[in-house]
Design an enzyme around this catalytic site. Structure first.
Site, short mmCIF file in Angstrom:
data_model
loop_
_atom_site.label_atom_id
_atom_site.label_comp_id
_atom_site.label_asym_id
_atom_site.label_seq_id
_atom_site.Cartn_x
_atom_site.Cartn_y
_atom_site.Cartn_z
N PHE A 5 43.56 50.28 36.65
CA PHE A 5 44.81 49.67 36.13
C PHE A 5 45.32 48.82 37.07
CE2 PHE A 5 49.36 50.07 35.25
CZ PHE A 5 49.43 49.99 33.91
N GLY A 6 45.65 47.51 36.64
CA GLY A 6 46.47 46.64 37.40
C GLY A 6 47.95 46.45 36.64
N GLU B 163 43.94 44.75 48.62
CA GLU B 163 45.35 45.63 48.54
C GLU B 163 45.75 46.47 49.81
OE1 GLU B 163 47.12 45.44 45.62
OE2 GLU B 163 45.83 44.17 44.85
N GLY C 17 50.47 44.66 39.01
CA GLY C 17 50.76 43.31 39.31
C GLY C 17 50.00 42.14 39.38
N SER C 18 49.62 41.53 40.45
CA SER C 18 48.72 40.35 40.58
C SER C 18 47.34 40.52 39.72
CB SER C 18 48.81 39.79 41.93
OG SER C 18 48.05 40.83 42.91
C1 SIN Z 1 48.23 45.59 41.15
O1 SIN Z 1 48.36 44.46 40.68
O2 SIN Z 1 47.69 46.74 40.41
C2 SIN Z 1 48.62 45.99 42.44
C3 SIN Z 1 49.77 45.32 43.08
C4 SIN Z 1 49.53 43.81 43.33
O3 SIN Z 1 48.14 43.43 43.85
O4 SIN Z 1 50.29 42.65 43.03
#
Ligand code: SIN
Length: 192
Positions: free
Chosen positions: A24-25, A99, A27-28
């Site tokens: 599950f993402g 990450e 953010g980016s």
């Molecule tokens: C994510 O996107 O799930 C983690 C946070 C990020 O890398 O921005």
């Protein structure tokens, strides 16, 4: 204390023996999928909210001048909308490095937009990590983002791309959209 999240994450054996894992993402990872995947679907997880409370020393800022990126904060009954990817476990090696600035793998239940409920992984930077910045007003966060940049580019691009991606999914996120509004106002004021 600075901890080696790559080493900790690589010790996680919860999905050992699985041919594929759901990630599950929020953010980016929603808008930048620089890893191979088998399937990609909008999804949500319960009892977490997205917050720009994590410092970024390696992507959108530097150790001396950290940017601000998102992490998840526990909140009862909250719903966080993001993007789920079905990946093969070898993709985690790249993700652990991407990450590495404070994010640990957690096991969570994902609700996919087709109704499936599955166990998967999510990277979360908890308040114990050395780069955690914590709460600030949406206006202060926007000002912080406006002046920050790092090896992956200006912090503002991270915010604007995330807000766009959330809009494309019709996701509600007042925290992100308020910061975006403040940032746009600052950019207009500065004329750049
Ligand atoms: C994510 O996107 O799930 C983690 C946070 C990020 O890398 O921005």
């Amino acid at each position: 204390m600075i901890i080696d999240t790559v080493a900790i994450n690589q010790q996680m054996n919860h999905f050992d023996g699985h041919d594929a894992v759901w990630l599950f993402g929020y953010g980016s990872l929603i808008y930048k999928a620089d890893f191979p995947y088998l399937e990609r679907r909008p999804a949500s997880i319960h009892h977490w909210v997205r917050r720009f409370w994590q410092g970024s020393h390696d992507h959108r800022g530097t150790p001396d001048s950290p940017g601000r990126v998102v992490t998840l904060i526990p909140q009862r009954d909250a719903l966080c909308v993001g993007m789920a990817y079905l990946i093969t476990p070898d993709a985690l090696e790249h993700l652990d490095v991407r990450e590495k600035n404070g994010y640990l793998r957690f096991v969570t239940t994902l609700s996919l937009d087709d109704g499936r409920e599955l166990e998967g992984l999510v990277y979360i930077a908890t308040e114990e990590n050395a780069a955690f910045l914590g709460a600030a007003s949406e206006r202060d966060i926007a000002e912080h983002i406006a002046r920050s940049t790092g090896p992956s580019g200006p912090n503002r691009d991270y915010l604007l791309q995330l807000a766009d991606a959330l809009r494309q999914m019709d996701a509600e996120d007042p925290h992100v959209f308020d910061i975006e509004r403040e940032l746009v106002r600052l950019i207009e004021q500065a004329g750049n």
